[in-house]
Design an enzyme around this catalytic site. Sequence first.
Site, mmCIF file in Angstrom:
data_model
loop_
_atom_site.group_PDB
_atom_site.id
_atom_site.type_symbol
_atom_site.label_atom_id
_atom_site.label_comp_id
_atom_site.label_asym_id
_atom_site.label_seq_id
_atom_site.Cartn_x
_atom_site.Cartn_y
_atom_site.Cartn_z
ATOM 1 N N GLU A 177 0.839 -1.206 0.000
ATOM 2 C CA GLU A 177 0.000 0.000 0.000
ATOM 3 C C GLU A 177 0.879 1.263 0.000
ATOM 4 O O GLU A 177 0.751 2.148 0.866
ATOM 5 C CB GLU A 177 -0.994 -0.023 1.175
ATOM 6 C CG GLU A 177 -1.978 -1.176 1.040
ATOM 7 C CD GLU A 177 -3.187 -1.119 1.977
ATOM 8 O OE1 GLU A 177 -3.235 -0.249 2.858
ATOM 9 O OE2 GLU A 177 -4.093 -1.959 1.801
ATOM 10 N N GLU A 308 -4.678 -8.849 -0.332
ATOM 11 C CA GLU A 308 -5.524 -8.603 0.846
ATOM 12 C C GLU A 308 -6.972 -8.551 0.382
ATOM 13 O O GLU A 308 -7.332 -7.720 -0.465
ATOM 14 C CB GLU A 308 -5.145 -7.286 1.542
ATOM 15 C CG GLU A 308 -3.806 -7.364 2.255
ATOM 16 C CD GLU A 308 -3.450 -6.117 3.040
ATOM 17 O OE1 GLU A 308 -4.376 -5.407 3.484
ATOM 18 O OE2 GLU A 308 -2.246 -5.867 3.216
HETATM 19 O O1 AHR Z 1 -5.062 -6.143 6.865
HETATM 20 C C1 AHR Z 1 -5.062 -4.973 7.628
HETATM 21 C C2 AHR Z 1 -4.428 -3.798 6.895
HETATM 22 O O2 AHR Z 1 -5.216 -3.457 5.798
HETATM 23 C C3 AHR Z 1 -3.075 -4.030 6.294
HETATM 24 O O3 AHR Z 1 -2.047 -3.869 7.213
HETATM 25 C C4 AHR Z 1 -3.004 -2.976 5.238
HETATM 26 O O4 AHR Z 1 -2.181 -3.348 4.163
HETATM 27 C C5 AHR Z 1 -4.458 -2.786 4.833
HETATM 28 O O5 AHR Z 1 -4.811 -1.459 4.801
#
Ligand code: AHR
Length: 509
Positions: A177, A308
């Site tokens: 991110e 994710e």
């Molecule tokens: O999964 C929780 C968080 O969500 C992670 O650390 C981040 O990459 C995303 O914003």
Amino acid sequence: MSDNVVPAVVNLDLEGPTISRHVYGHFAEHLGRCIYGGFYVGEDADIPNEGGIRLDVVEALRALDIPNLRWPGGCFADEYHWRDGIGPKDERPVMVNTHWGGVEENNHFGTHEFMALCELLGTEPYISGNVGSGTVQEMSEWVEYLTREGDSPMVRLRKANGREEPWKVKYWGLGNETWGCGGNMSAEHYANEARRYATYCRDYGDNKLYRIAAGASDFSYAWTETLMQQLSHLGCQRVERPLYQAVSVHYYTFAGNWDDKGSATAFDADQYYTTILKAARTDELLTGHANVMDCYDPQKEIGIVLDEWGTWWNVEPGTNPGFLYQQNTMRDALVASLHFDIFHRHADRLVMANIAQTVNVLQAMILTDPDSEALVLTPTYHVFEMNKGHQDAASLRVDTPAGLPSREVDGQALSTVSVSASRKDDAVLFSLSNLDAEEAVEVELDLRGGSVGKTASRILAAEALQAHNTPEAPDAVAPREYDGVSVTGKGLRVRLPAHSFVTVAAPVA
Ligand code: AHR
């Protein structure tokens, strides 16, 4: 055909792209009780462990055939300095986990512990390197420490810490991110950084890295476009010798907004359908990013890694807001089964997906009790287990000539039935979800190009969508054998109760 019978045509002899087993991947961040108290309790804990790693958690996860595990973050990855997590534990420096609760991180779970966990799980490591607050040298030396054999400064350091042989590490993330917690960079700036970091993440011996550039959030196609454009410098032409082999994307499902995502367990039918609609948009998300990539890479050599995904609810009342601990209901199970159908349909471009996260955080497989040795398997765990036969199987297209039943949700049409199928080693596996909260439905599988033998069917269902597992009622939502599948002249007819998930496995002749 009556209204609640859905015809679905599957050609058993027309195999599509292989479903990468890595779309069943996982994610473990130094966040809340995912690592500490989840995977890792330390050598001195009463809970049975090996080198501090909880053996009950390992045993439960081994049943899922986890293909890879992403670590150490997430946002944490971009403030993690790997050298803090090697050597004698009592000499490892303590840091503050600024993203997740501001708690102290003692670095007792580091590189060696993570690699030991992967070995216990029988899974491949996916390491997410620090671009945000790290250096190129730091990342380059981590790769050397892990994967180089022979003699070199990092090899000597590894050996001094008790590991003679290099490990095999394929999957390597170039930050996380980077548009946000990973450095707040512009796409153009990050694309340059990704190429720079990728350059110095070397392949040692026969260890070939698969470098994953930190990608977009949700539907930010411009980010993907920049990464693809700057990867090739060639415009809309074939990508030659890419410096990174994949770009990632993150997409979370919730019923409200980022400030109030909704409760994990107290929700009504409207919130349920909004959730499913949001999950269903994963199809649009993958199509959109793939379309951008097709322009630069029509041969589909660069993969999408959805590293994710999953539900994100308000934390359980009374728990640390920075720990992202949430319950997991039948609704979460259907979010997962729907995602997998979508993943199977995108097998040509989607090389990996990682649910966030495996233990005690967000849409977890396992919830451990902080006050006892108890753990529960969540409804989501059961979907991963029931679906594991799709890993590395050939996708089979499912056509629904009469369309799918649908309902209007937030002004959009939501299909309330989802089906996917795959074939491996002369066996077929069907996954069927009835996403309707109240109505049962039947799916008439019209099977062509082969015939199926004796079926083995299982169902995951519960009276209420809000049903979930607890230490007191660990099997409130658990799979059972299912007799709602009958043989017809055309193939199979599968009855799906309201809000249920069914798998049907059969040999193919
Ligand atoms: O999964 C929780 C968080 O969500 C992670 O650390 C981040 O990459 C995303 O914003």
